[in-house]
Design a protein around this motif. Structure first.
Motif, mmCIF file in Angstrom:
data_model
loop_
_atom_site.group_PDB
_atom_site.id
_atom_site.type_symbol
_atom_site.label_atom_id
_atom_site.label_comp_id
_atom_site.label_asym_id
_atom_site.label_seq_id
_atom_site.Cartn_x
_atom_site.Cartn_y
_atom_site.Cartn_z
ATOM 1 N N LEU A 164 0.895 -1.276 -0.030
ATOM 2 C CA LEU A 164 -0.064 0.088 0.057
ATOM 3 C C LEU A 164 1.100 1.379 -0.065
ATOM 4 O O LEU A 164 1.816 1.314 0.928
ATOM 5 C CB LEU A 164 -0.952 0.049 1.330
ATOM 6 C CG LEU A 164 -2.006 0.967 1.278
ATOM 7 C CD1 LEU A 164 -2.945 1.012 0.204
ATOM 8 C CD2 LEU A 164 -2.738 1.080 2.717
ATOM 9 N N THR A 165 0.616 2.167 -0.961
ATOM 10 C CA THR A 165 1.552 3.275 -1.056
ATOM 11 C C THR A 165 0.693 4.603 -1.079
ATOM 12 O O THR A 165 -0.372 4.554 -1.787
ATOM 13 C CB THR A 165 2.280 3.136 -2.543
ATOM 14 O OG1 THR A 165 2.991 1.893 -2.358
ATOM 15 C CG2 THR A 165 3.216 4.257 -2.881
ATOM 16 N N VAL A 166 1.090 5.609 -0.792
ATOM 17 C CA VAL A 166 0.701 7.039 -0.830
ATOM 18 C C VAL A 166 1.659 7.823 -1.623
ATOM 19 O O VAL A 166 2.857 7.983 -1.196
ATOM 20 C CB VAL A 166 0.386 7.636 0.547
ATOM 21 C CG1 VAL A 166 0.324 9.211 0.454
ATOM 22 C CG2 VAL A 166 -0.736 6.990 1.353
ATOM 23 N N PRO B 184 -5.210 12.660 8.477
ATOM 24 C CA PRO B 184 -6.188 11.990 9.129
ATOM 25 C C PRO B 184 -7.251 11.823 7.924
ATOM 26 O O PRO B 184 -7.812 10.530 7.910
ATOM 27 C CB PRO B 184 -6.869 12.983 9.959
ATOM 28 C CG PRO B 184 -5.989 13.963 10.569
ATOM 29 C CD PRO B 184 -4.884 14.165 9.267
ATOM 30 N N ILE B 185 -7.319 12.760 6.900
ATOM 31 C CA ILE B 185 -8.151 12.495 5.694
ATOM 32 C C ILE B 185 -7.722 11.205 4.949
ATOM 33 O O ILE B 185 -8.511 10.249 4.430
ATOM 34 C CB ILE B 185 -8.611 13.639 4.935
ATOM 35 C CG1 ILE B 185 -8.926 14.921 5.830
ATOM 36 C CG2 ILE B 185 -9.188 13.514 3.861
ATOM 37 C CD1 ILE B 185 -8.831 16.202 5.086
ATOM 38 N N ILE B 186 -6.456 11.431 4.836
ATOM 39 C CA ILE B 186 -5.888 10.189 3.898
ATOM 40 C C ILE B 186 -5.962 9.048 4.740
ATOM 41 O O ILE B 186 -6.229 7.680 4.209
ATOM 42 C CB ILE B 186 -4.440 10.403 3.619
ATOM 43 C CG1 ILE B 186 -4.035 11.740 2.808
ATOM 44 C CG2 ILE B 186 -3.619 9.108 2.742
ATOM 45 C CD1 ILE B 186 -2.763 12.066 2.706
ATOM 46 N N PHE B 187 -5.647 8.874 5.930
ATOM 47 C CA PHE B 187 -5.984 7.520 6.710
ATOM 48 C C PHE B 187 -7.353 7.025 6.676
ATOM 49 O O PHE B 187 -7.686 5.789 6.487
ATOM 50 C CB PHE B 187 -5.594 7.944 8.282
ATOM 51 C CG PHE B 187 -4.110 8.132 8.414
ATOM 52 C CD1 PHE B 187 -3.129 7.570 7.411
ATOM 53 C CD2 PHE B 187 -3.619 8.959 9.583
ATOM 54 C CE1 PHE B 187 -1.684 7.772 7.913
ATOM 55 C CE2 PHE B 187 -2.373 9.171 9.841
ATOM 56 C CZ PHE B 187 -1.334 8.401 8.809
ATOM 57 N N ASP B 188 -8.514 7.977 6.816
ATOM 58 C CA ASP B 188 -9.646 7.734 6.820
ATOM 59 C C ASP B 188 -10.060 7.080 5.315
ATOM 60 O O ASP B 188 -10.771 6.138 5.351
ATOM 61 C CB ASP B 188 -10.722 8.786 7.128
ATOM 62 C CG ASP B 188 -10.609 9.188 8.465
ATOM 63 O OD1 ASP B 188 -10.338 8.598 9.433
ATOM 64 O OD2 ASP B 188 -11.167 10.571 8.712
ATOM 65 N N SER C 103 -11.583 3.373 4.334
ATOM 66 C CA SER C 103 -12.652 3.113 3.594
ATOM 67 C C SER C 103 -12.364 2.121 2.532
ATOM 68 O O SER C 103 -13.328 1.391 1.966
ATOM 69 C CB SER C 103 -13.233 4.677 2.998
ATOM 70 O OG SER C 103 -12.111 4.732 1.881
ATOM 71 N N LEU C 104 -11.052 1.740 2.188
ATOM 72 C CA LEU C 104 -10.968 0.627 1.273
ATOM 73 C C LEU C 104 -10.657 -0.645 1.737
ATOM 74 O O LEU C 104 -10.422 -1.782 1.068
ATOM 75 C CB LEU C 104 -9.688 0.970 0.382
ATOM 76 C CG LEU C 104 -9.455 2.727 -0.232
ATOM 77 C CD1 LEU C 104 -8.055 2.834 -0.803
ATOM 78 C CD2 LEU C 104 -10.566 2.365 -1.341
ATOM 79 N N GLY C 105 -10.875 -0.790 3.158
ATOM 80 C CA GLY C 105 -10.808 -1.974 3.784
ATOM 81 C C GLY C 105 -9.131 -2.107 4.172
ATOM 82 O O GLY C 105 -8.904 -3.313 4.599
ATOM 83 N N LYS D 72 -5.518 -0.609 6.516
ATOM 84 C CA LYS D 72 -5.468 0.045 7.742
ATOM 85 C C LYS D 72 -4.210 0.929 7.383
ATOM 86 O O LYS D 72 -3.503 0.783 6.674
ATOM 87 C CB LYS D 72 -5.076 -0.918 8.863
ATOM 88 C CG LYS D 72 -5.967 -1.646 9.279
ATOM 89 C CD LYS D 72 -5.438 -2.687 10.463
ATOM 90 C CE LYS D 72 -6.441 -3.776 10.854
ATOM 91 N NZ LYS D 72 -6.144 -4.621 11.725
ATOM 92 N N PRO D 73 -4.394 2.183 7.935
ATOM 93 C CA PRO D 73 -3.289 3.060 7.601
ATOM 94 C C PRO D 73 -1.863 2.554 8.057
ATOM 95 O O PRO D 73 -0.647 2.811 7.351
ATOM 96 C CB PRO D 73 -3.469 4.163 8.574
ATOM 97 C CG PRO D 73 -4.880 4.186 8.567
ATOM 98 C CD PRO D 73 -5.371 2.718 8.905
ATOM 99 N N GLU D 74 -1.754 1.652 8.958
ATOM 100 C CA GLU D 74 -0.636 1.114 9.473
ATOM 101 C C GLU D 74 0.123 0.051 8.399
ATOM 102 O O GLU D 74 1.057 -0.469 8.368
ATOM 103 C CB GLU D 74 -0.595 0.103 10.593
ATOM 104 C CG GLU D 74 -0.851 0.904 12.010
ATOM 105 C CD GLU D 74 -2.323 1.450 12.216
ATOM 106 O OE1 GLU D 74 -2.611 2.386 13.079
ATOM 107 O OE2 GLU D 74 -3.328 1.196 11.179
ATOM 108 N N GLU D 75 -0.645 -0.193 7.273
ATOM 109 C CA GLU D 75 -0.321 -1.022 6.129
ATOM 110 C C GLU D 75 0.361 -0.345 5.221
ATOM 111 O O GLU D 75 0.963 -1.081 4.372
ATOM 112 C CB GLU D 75 -1.627 -1.735 5.338
ATOM 113 C CG GLU D 75 -2.283 -2.886 6.467
ATOM 114 C CD GLU D 75 -3.362 -3.433 5.659
ATOM 115 O OE1 GLU D 75 -3.068 -3.719 4.547
ATOM 116 O OE2 GLU D 75 -4.631 -3.112 5.841
ATOM 117 N N ILE D 76 0.379 1.137 5.124
ATOM 118 C CA ILE D 76 0.989 2.042 4.305
ATOM 119 C C ILE D 76 2.374 1.698 4.159
ATOM 120 O O ILE D 76 3.200 2.044 5.377
ATOM 121 C CB ILE D 76 0.895 3.199 4.530
ATOM 122 C CG1 ILE D 76 -0.749 3.756 4.385
ATOM 123 C CG2 ILE D 76 1.600 4.094 3.437
ATOM 124 C CD1 ILE D 76 -1.208 4.900 5.019
#
Length: 290
Positions: free
Chosen positions: A38-40, A50-54, A58-60, A62-66
């Motif tokens: 998962l990449t940003v 916080p908006i990016i994390f949310d 929503s894609l199922g 977790k932010p910790e997966e980035i």
């Protein structure tokens, strides 16, 4: 919103507070690449994290997966969320070596490229660039998602563009000047060379330019790149005509104001150092011609 099979675009609004206290409304896109890794692409500003994390949730996912944050360049409105990302997700941070210093020291960036209260209001802390991007590199995000890297300087020395062949998606950061917006680039010749690089990318059917609030598709991709070059040339013509008319006694500030007036833009922006850098770049370059 999803813009191609693996890419999602988020349009994020923020304000730049000037030293005078005046505020300028701005926007910046950031992107989520939905792949095994998962990449940003760019973390925008502090308030955007916080908006990016949310959105990731929503894609199922977790932010910790980035796993990766890839920076198109190092300016504050593209790296402002880095500190928050580092604390929560602990990703690897990728950037071109020529923009490494301004990412790793926002205090240094503020000194060499001041933009209002950028560090105080819009950033969340320094991070270490863990991985370097070079022209011709390919990043494997797992499965069939690969990211090709092009060094496209002009807006900044270390600006890069990214291309996902399987999606036909081309990310060009801020290197493509947006007609109708305040022109902001540091090197005229490099900007034009980088636009030529973008034209040579075969199979690009989706263009994500972070100076634009829309997504360009199909035949619009080449057309918008052409429009960006035409805008640079128009700015150059206005500057040459203005200096010819005013003569050698022309004040730099007057040239800056005249260009904005001719472009139909607010003359109040003439005092912005990042815009003045653009005008100076033209004045330090031979005329572009037609």
């Amino acid at each position: 919103m999803r813009v191609s099979p693996h890419v999602h675009a988020l349009l994020l609004n923020f304000e730049i507070e000037l030293v005078s206290g005046a505020k300028i409304a701005r926007f910046v896109p950031a992107y989520v690449i939905e792949a095994e890794r998962l990449t940003v692409v760019d973390t925008a500003v502090k308030s955007s994290a916080p908006i990016i994390f949310d959105y990731v949730e929503s894609l199922g996912r977790k932010p910790e997966e980035i796993e990766y944050v890839i920076h198109t360049h190092g300016h504050f409105d593209h790296v402002g969320g880095d500190g928050i990302f580092a604390e929560r997700a602990k990703p690897r941070f990728w950037a071109h070596p020529k923009d490494k210093a301004i990412i790793e020291s926002l205090e240094y960036q503020e000194r060499v490229r001041p933009v209002g209260k950028m560090r105080e209001q819009n950033t969340s802390g320094d991070v270490t660039v863990t991985d370097l991007l070079h022209d011709g590199d390919t990043l494997d995000l797992g499965g069939d998602v690969q990211v090709h890297v092009f060094h496209t300087p002009g807006h900044s020395p270390g600006s890069v563009s990214l291309f996902i062949p399987g999606d036909g998606t081309l990310f060009c950061g801020d290197v493509l000047p947006e007609p109708g917006a305040i022109p902001i680039y540091e090197d005229v010749s490099q900007t034009l060379e980088s636009l030529a690089t973008l034209r040579r990318v075969s199979g690009a059917t989706v263009l994500l330019s972070q100076l634009s609030d829309r997504v360009w598709t199909g035949d619009e991709v080449r057309g918008h790149i052409d429009d960006g070059e035409a805008y640079v040339r128009r700015v150059d013509r206005i500057i040459r005509q203005t200096t010819d008319r005013l003569g050698p006694s022309a004040l730099f500030e007057e040239v800056c104001r005249t260009v904005l007036r001719e472009l139909g833009l607010p003359e109040a922006a003439s005092g912005l150092p990042i815009y003045q850098t653009t005008v100076m770049a033209h004045l330090s370059t031979d005329p572009l011609g037609p």
